[in-house]
Write a protein that holds these residues in place. Structure first.
Motif, mmCIF file in Angstrom:
data_model
loop_
_atom_site.group_PDB
_atom_site.id
_atom_site.type_symbol
_atom_site.label_atom_id
_atom_site.label_comp_id
_atom_site.label_asym_id
_atom_site.label_seq_id
_atom_site.Cartn_x
_atom_site.Cartn_y
_atom_site.Cartn_z
ATOM 1 N N ASP A 121 0.799 -1.120 -0.091
ATOM 2 C CA ASP A 121 0.052 -0.095 -0.164
ATOM 3 C C ASP A 121 1.022 1.088 0.036
ATOM 4 O O ASP A 121 1.824 1.139 0.656
ATOM 5 N N SER A 122 0.360 2.415 -0.658
ATOM 6 C CA SER A 122 0.914 3.493 -0.807
ATOM 7 C C SER A 122 0.488 4.523 0.123
ATOM 8 O O SER A 122 -0.787 4.557 0.414
ATOM 9 N N LYS A 123 1.507 5.229 0.805
ATOM 10 C CA LYS A 123 0.983 6.088 1.985
ATOM 11 C C LYS A 123 1.722 7.636 1.625
ATOM 12 O O LYS A 123 2.908 7.516 1.234
ATOM 13 N N ALA A 126 3.921 14.468 5.200
ATOM 14 C CA ALA A 126 4.709 15.709 4.907
ATOM 15 C C ALA A 126 5.203 15.915 3.561
ATOM 16 O O ALA A 126 6.261 16.310 3.041
ATOM 17 N N GLY A 127 4.057 15.507 2.372
ATOM 18 C CA GLY A 127 4.238 15.493 1.031
ATOM 19 C C GLY A 127 5.356 14.372 0.493
ATOM 20 O O GLY A 127 5.551 14.460 -0.681
ATOM 21 N N LYS A 128 5.674 13.635 1.168
ATOM 22 C CA LYS A 128 6.324 12.327 0.623
ATOM 23 C C LYS A 128 5.841 11.119 0.724
ATOM 24 O O LYS A 128 4.991 10.929 1.671
ATOM 25 N N THR A 129 6.114 10.333 0.056
ATOM 26 C CA THR A 129 5.360 8.907 -0.183
ATOM 27 C C THR A 129 6.470 7.589 0.397
ATOM 28 O O THR A 129 7.538 7.695 0.264
ATOM 29 N N TYR A 130 5.627 7.110 0.947
ATOM 30 C CA TYR A 130 6.215 5.721 1.542
ATOM 31 C C TYR A 130 5.336 4.660 1.335
ATOM 32 O O TYR A 130 4.304 4.766 1.075
ATOM 33 N N TYR A 131 5.859 3.398 1.727
ATOM 34 C CA TYR A 131 5.113 2.291 1.371
ATOM 35 C C TYR A 131 4.946 1.477 2.593
ATOM 36 O O TYR A 131 5.764 1.073 3.467
#
Length: 306
Positions: A121-123, A126-131
């Motif tokens: 899943d993508s999350k 603060a404007g940045k993407t993590y998984y």
């Protein structure tokens, strides 16, 4: 999952923090390891250690990646990984920051692999993407992984951040933009050209932990830290032990000097090791106990390989 991250740290051994300091480890950290492969490659004392690492670890790791994934991941550990910093707490939460040449193609292949072997899943924060990766299962000959969950993020083309705890991963993601956060309680030693650093707050690990320091020689210690550096072409190893009080420090110093003396005079074992022990400098004051050894890198390698 914790074993996966710890294994990755040991496997990759790899600019998370260019000059690691206690202001760059989050509060609550109980241990850390920082290895600078790029400094090893460019260091007179580090080059022999790096060649040993190539032969004993990196070559086999690259072969395993190629074999298990049919060259699906174009990541050459020897070529692409510069540094790795790993840290965690006594509860088993681990964060690892790997720095190097992580190409877009490699990132895409890693994402595909994660999606194939688990639920991804993508999350955002603060404007940045993590998984968020759950239920990863790989059962291959040389690589067996059963992971409950893992969080990871790509910070540009240089950093891969992994963690077992979501908030810790988010904090590590913010670290690149805010390098002066509050200092942790960890003791971090420094030298001019660090190759490897590490430390542990021994108080954080009790008798009920699988990894406990509350026994024997170290039961009165509060923290340990070491740094391995290049000093004019020699290996410079420093170890610092902080005890509970000055009396405990003096007792530790006496025990350490006694153990070194007994081993050096025993007439058993590797004679080069006995000679090396005789050159260990042991100093203590009210702050703690410090051991220092300066020697040629080839001497260390001969002892390791004996």
């Amino acid at each position: 999952m914790r074993s996966l991250l710890i294994s990755a740290a040991l496997l990759l051994t790899g600019n998370a923090f260019a000059d690691l300091s206690n202001t760059q480890l989050p509060a609550g950290s109980a241990w850390y390891v920082h290895v600078a492969l790029d400094t090893m490659r460019d260091s007179e004392a580090g080059k022999p250690l790096y060649r040993w690492l190539q032969d004993e670890v990196l070559e086999e790791a690259n072969e395993s990646l190629e074999e298990e994934f049919d060259d699906a991941i174009d990541l050459d550990l020897d070529r692409d990984i510069e540094r790795i910093t790993a840290y965690g707490n006594a509860d088993g939460d681990v964060t690892a920051i790997i720095t190097g040449n992580i190409s877009t193609a490699t990132r895409d292949k890693l994402m595909s692999l994660a999606d194939e072997h688990g639920t991804l899943d993508s999350k955002r924060t603060a404007g940045k993407t993590y998984y968020h990766l759950q239920g990863m299962a790989i059962d291959e000959k040389d690589l067996q992984v059963e992971a409950d969950e893992l969080f990871f993020s790509f910070d540009g083309s240089k950093r891969l951040i992994l963690g077992t705890h979501e908030k810790n991963l988010q904090a590590a993601m913010r670290q690149s933009a805010r390098r002066g956060n509050a200092p942790s309680a960890m003791l971090v030693l420094s030298a001019d050209r660090e190759l490897v650093q590490g430390g542990v707050n021994t108080d954080e690990f009790g008798d009920n932990d699988s990894f406990s320091f509350n026994s024997g020689l170290l039961k009165q210690t509060r923290e340990l830290a070491f740094v391995l550096a290049d000093s004019n072409g020699d290996i410079d190893l420093q170890l610092s032990i902080t005890a509970d009080d000055p009396e405990a420090t003096n007792s530790l110093a006496a025990v350490v000097r006694g153990l070194i003396g007994l081993q050096a005079l025993s007439g058993e074992g590797n004679p080069e090791l006995r000679k090396l022990l005789n050159s260990v400098q042991v100093n203590n004051d009210s702050r703690g106990l410090t051991l220092r050894l300066v020697t040629a890198p080839d001497t260390v390698l001969r002892i390791i390989e004996d």
